[in-house]
Design a protein around this motif. Sequence first.
Motif, PDB file in Angstrom:
ATOM      1  N   ASN A 103      26.993 -13.993 -36.252  1.00  0.00           N
ATOM      2  CA  ASN A 103      25.867 -14.350 -35.566  1.00  0.00           C
ATOM      3  C   ASN A 103      25.104 -12.999 -34.845  1.00  0.00           C
ATOM      4  OD1 ASN A 103      25.996 -16.869 -36.067  1.00  0.00           O
ATOM      5  ND2 ASN A 103      27.735 -17.355 -34.423  1.00  0.00           N
ATOM      6  N   THR A 104      23.822 -13.264 -34.565  1.00  0.00           N
ATOM      7  CA  THR A 104      23.315 -12.154 -33.770  1.00  0.00           C
ATOM      8  C   THR A 104      22.547 -12.705 -32.507  1.00  0.00           C
ATOM      9  OG1 THR A 104      21.327 -12.735 -35.121  1.00  0.00           O
ATOM     10  CG2 THR A 104      22.724 -11.022 -36.001  1.00  0.00           C
ATOM     11  N   CYS A 105      23.429 -13.460 -31.699  1.00  0.00           N
ATOM     12  CA  CYS A 105      22.765 -13.898 -30.493  1.00  0.00           C
ATOM     13  C   CYS A 105      22.284 -13.007 -29.644  1.00  0.00           C
ATOM     14  CB  CYS A 105      23.815 -14.768 -29.926  1.00  0.00           C
ATOM     15  SG  CYS A 105      24.489 -16.313 -30.724  1.00  0.00           S
ATOM     16  N   THR A 106      21.077 -12.807 -28.815  1.00  0.00           N
ATOM     17  CA  THR A 106      20.543 -11.698 -28.439  1.00  0.00           C
ATOM     18  C   THR A 106      21.183 -11.440 -27.026  1.00  0.00           C
ATOM     19  OG1 THR A 106      18.853 -13.112 -27.395  1.00  0.00           O
ATOM     20  CG2 THR A 106      18.191 -11.976 -29.569  1.00  0.00           C
ATOM     21  N   PHE A 107      21.968 -12.270 -26.557  1.00  0.00           N
ATOM     22  CA  PHE A 107      22.736 -12.000 -25.174  1.00  0.00           C
ATOM     23  C   PHE A 107      23.941 -11.513 -25.417  1.00  0.00           C
ATOM     24  CE2 PHE A 107      23.143 -16.537 -26.400  1.00  0.00           C
ATOM     25  CZ  PHE A 107      24.605 -16.452 -26.266  1.00  0.00           C
ATOM     26  N   CYS A 108      24.522 -11.268 -26.538  1.00  0.00           N
ATOM     27  CA  CYS A 108      26.026 -11.057 -26.784  1.00  0.00           C
ATOM     28  C   CYS A 108      26.138  -9.714 -27.531  1.00  0.00           C
ATOM     29  CB  CYS A 108      26.503 -12.279 -27.602  1.00  0.00           C
ATOM     30  SG  CYS A 108      28.287 -12.101 -27.991  1.00  0.00           S
ATOM     31  N   ILE A 109      27.197  -8.979 -27.292  1.00  0.00           N
ATOM     32  CA  ILE A 109      27.395  -7.679 -27.667  1.00  0.00           C
ATOM     33  C   ILE A 109      28.759  -7.672 -28.809  1.00  0.00           C
ATOM     34  CG2 ILE A 109      28.876  -6.739 -25.756  1.00  0.00           C
ATOM     35  CD1 ILE A 109      27.316  -4.131 -26.509  1.00  0.00           C
ATOM     36  N   VAL A 110      29.296  -8.904 -28.583  1.00  0.00           N
ATOM     37  CA  VAL A 110      30.603  -8.984 -29.255  1.00  0.00           C
ATOM     38  C   VAL A 110      30.489  -8.642 -30.632  1.00  0.00           C
ATOM     39  CG1 VAL A 110      32.810 -10.429 -29.668  1.00  0.00           C
ATOM     40  CG2 VAL A 110      31.835 -10.276 -27.538  1.00  0.00           C
ATOM     41  N   PRO A 111      29.621  -9.351 -31.510  1.00  0.00           N
ATOM     42  CA  PRO A 111      29.642  -8.960 -32.987  1.00  0.00           C
ATOM     43  C   PRO A 111      29.487  -7.501 -33.086  1.00  0.00           C
ATOM     44  CG  PRO A 111      28.254 -10.959 -32.426  1.00  0.00           C
ATOM     45  CD  PRO A 111      28.815 -10.225 -31.233  1.00  0.00           C
TER      46      PRO A 111
ATOM     47  N   LYS B 160      22.210  -8.950 -17.613  1.00  0.00           N
ATOM     48  CA  LYS B 160      22.084  -8.257 -18.688  1.00  0.00           C
ATOM     49  C   LYS B 160      23.441  -7.533 -19.144  1.00  0.00           C
ATOM     50  CE  LYS B 160      17.612  -6.000 -17.383  1.00  0.00           C
ATOM     51  NZ  LYS B 160      16.829  -4.753 -17.083  1.00  0.00           N
ATOM     52  N   ARG B 161      23.611  -7.600 -20.324  1.00  0.00           N
ATOM     53  CA  ARG B 161      24.860  -7.148 -21.069  1.00  0.00           C
ATOM     54  C   ARG B 161      24.238  -5.772 -21.780  1.00  0.00           C
ATOM     55  NH1 ARG B 161      25.330 -12.374 -19.915  1.00  0.00           N
ATOM     56  NH2 ARG B 161      27.244 -13.625 -20.496  1.00  0.00           N
ATOM     57  N   PRO B 162      24.575  -4.694 -21.219  1.00  0.00           N
ATOM     58  CA  PRO B 162      24.255  -3.377 -21.941  1.00  0.00           C
ATOM     59  C   PRO B 162      24.536  -3.348 -23.290  1.00  0.00           C
ATOM     60  CG  PRO B 162      25.440  -3.014 -19.968  1.00  0.00           C
ATOM     61  CD  PRO B 162      25.506  -4.645 -20.170  1.00  0.00           C
ATOM     62  N   GLY B 163      23.544  -3.089 -23.984  1.00  0.00           N
ATOM     63  CA  GLY B 163      23.369  -2.909 -25.505  1.00  0.00           C
ATOM     64  C   GLY B 163      22.891  -4.188 -26.321  1.00  0.00           C
ATOM     65  N   THR B 164      22.699  -5.084 -25.473  1.00  0.00           N
ATOM     66  CA  THR B 164      22.073  -6.421 -26.169  1.00  0.00           C
ATOM     67  C   THR B 164      20.616  -6.615 -26.368  1.00  0.00           C
ATOM     68  OG1 THR B 164      22.036  -7.732 -24.167  1.00  0.00           O
ATOM     69  CG2 THR B 164      24.116  -7.617 -25.586  1.00  0.00           C
ATOM     70  N   PRO B 165      19.861  -7.081 -27.228  1.00  0.00           N
ATOM     71  CA  PRO B 165      18.547  -7.195 -27.183  1.00  0.00           C
ATOM     72  C   PRO B 165      18.140  -7.916 -26.063  1.00  0.00           C
ATOM     73  CG  PRO B 165      19.217  -7.782 -29.359  1.00  0.00           C
ATOM     74  CD  PRO B 165      20.592  -7.366 -28.526  1.00  0.00           C
ATOM     75  N   ALA B 166      18.486  -8.762 -25.442  1.00  0.00           N
ATOM     76  CA  ALA B 166      18.009  -9.517 -24.170  1.00  0.00           C
ATOM     77  C   ALA B 166      18.027  -8.835 -23.073  1.00  0.00           C
ATOM     78  CB  ALA B 166      19.055 -10.787 -23.878  1.00  0.00           C
ATOM     79  N   ALA B 167      18.694  -7.729 -23.033  1.00  0.00           N
ATOM     80  CA  ALA B 167      18.901  -6.559 -21.910  1.00  0.00           C
ATOM     81  C   ALA B 167      17.553  -5.842 -21.728  1.00  0.00           C
ATOM     82  CB  ALA B 167      19.913  -5.746 -21.882  1.00  0.00           C
ATOM     83  N   GLU B 168      16.550  -5.845 -23.141  1.00  0.00           N
ATOM     84  CA  GLU B 168      15.466  -4.948 -23.050  1.00  0.00           C
ATOM     85  C   GLU B 168      14.037  -6.078 -23.069  1.00  0.00           C
ATOM     86  OE1 GLU B 168      15.770  -1.923 -22.538  1.00  0.00           O
ATOM     87  OE2 GLU B 168      17.971  -2.092 -22.612  1.00  0.00           O
ATOM     88  N   MET B 169      14.406  -7.435 -22.885  1.00  0.00           N
ATOM     89  CA  MET B 169      13.329  -8.421 -23.164  1.00  0.00           C
ATOM     90  C   MET B 169      12.355  -8.230 -22.050  1.00  0.00           C
ATOM     91  SD  MET B 169      14.866 -11.599 -24.977  1.00  0.00           S
ATOM     92  CE  MET B 169      15.328 -11.697 -26.633  1.00  0.00           C
ATOM     93  N   ASP B 170      11.205  -8.654 -22.183  1.00  0.00           N
ATOM     94  CA  ASP B 170      10.427  -8.625 -21.040  1.00  0.00           C
ATOM     95  C   ASP B 170      10.526 -10.041 -20.364  1.00  0.00           C
ATOM     96  OD1 ASP B 170       8.970  -6.355 -21.561  1.00  0.00           O
ATOM     97  OD2 ASP B 170       7.534  -7.195 -22.697  1.00  0.00           O
TER      98      ASP B 170
END
Length: 495
Positions: free
Chosen positions: A163-171, A342-352
Amino acid sequence: MGTSQDSKSYKVVTYGCQMNVHDSERLSGLLEDAGYVKADQEGDPDLVVFNTCAVRENADNKLYGNLGQLAPAKTRNKDMQIAVGGCLAQKDRDTIVKRAPWVDVVFGTHNIGHLPALLERARIEQQAQVEILESLETFPSTLPTRRESAYAAWVAISVGCNNTCTFCIVPALRGKEEDRRPGDVLAEIEALVGEGVIEVTLLGQNVNAYGSDLGDREAFSKLLRAAGQIEGLERIRFTSPHPRDFTDDVIAAMAETPNVMHQLHMPMQSGSDTVLRAMKRSYRQERFLGIIRKVREAMPDAAISTDIIVGFPGETEEDFEQTMHAVREARFTNAFTFQYSKRPGTPAAEMDGQIPKAVVQDRYNRLIALQEEISWEENKKQVGRVLEILVAEGEGKKDDRTDRLSGRAPDNRLVHFTRPTEPVRPGDTVTVEITYAAPHHLLAEGPTLAVRRTRAGDAWEKRQGLPAPKPAGVMLGLPTIGVPAALPVVTGCGD
């Protein structure tokens, strides 16, 4: 200090999800195979291993704080070693040694089997060893283990997540999904049952996607049914599934396999289609609630829990109300609810659209109040039921003071019950009538109706002749799901 001239003591400190707990049991097994012995509570261990998590925003602060506290011990004992592994090690790599130069070994999620050799190399070369592999070398379940429970066990059926969930860095840290062969999984379960285990929890970053690596979309339901045929295995659970992959054949396997428990942890994350889309969750509210309805049609007594993130970037009040609506419709037994961070390194961390803390807190409080009300109402429906409880170790913090014992019902609800007149051990079962319900536990205040001594209780009793196991590591203080008892759950890890 070491316990003898020939052996060195170790301590494993565990943060994070069930997969980390599973890995820590393997790390302990590897170290004991290499001649280490588990440290007692007195004195400084010769080796401390941190198995880290990168999911929470302050994960690195927690690690470096603990490493700083160990610096004086390292000064006192020049032979002491410190190792850092897990997801944060996979993510930060050389940064760890730069910030904490007294660390001896840094290893990642893909090479835990190398730890003893890395420790020896660090000792000989007198310099830090950093080894991070980009893909899995050895499936963790093939390594030695030192399990923390005599009666219940984790069994990993896959590692990684597609998966590529935007809040998750585990993958990004554990890689693409890799499935174990069904025969290997079943062989491990059979071996565990032979040792006295009567409950297993099948474990995967996205457990019901099992089979995608094998080319069989029904592999997970087939695995449930096959495990159900293992004689002596009384309870089967699994965590955590993903709604996208939760198919009707899995529901049928749960309903038709007697020792698969009617318990389901189904992460929803949000009830808003807009937010789910932003999260890259590949289902919408109606699809999720449809799964819940199908599960309850097949198993009316099913206990269903979930994960919810409040305050995801861009979440409006209308989006939040959609989550509240979904919670009212689903009537979860409980919900593990998190304020978005914010999870550093996740797309959600950079969202507006990052939501102000005060707004997130207000929504969180409202959701908690609603879920508490529902949890209590659902638990009250259990009053008067007669249930068989698997006696647990360490589940009831007040048991000594109240003269009660604690354990888990088949649907995984926590039950505190009056101590029986006859001896009962962790791993045995008792039959009780539920007399009272609270939002997060049940009480059985009357006399025990039956006690059944089990092979698991025998295994627990046999263990007492060995050095007493202590709970693994420093936990995050989050609620637990499933067994073994007192293990942590951190959501958002590819769920």
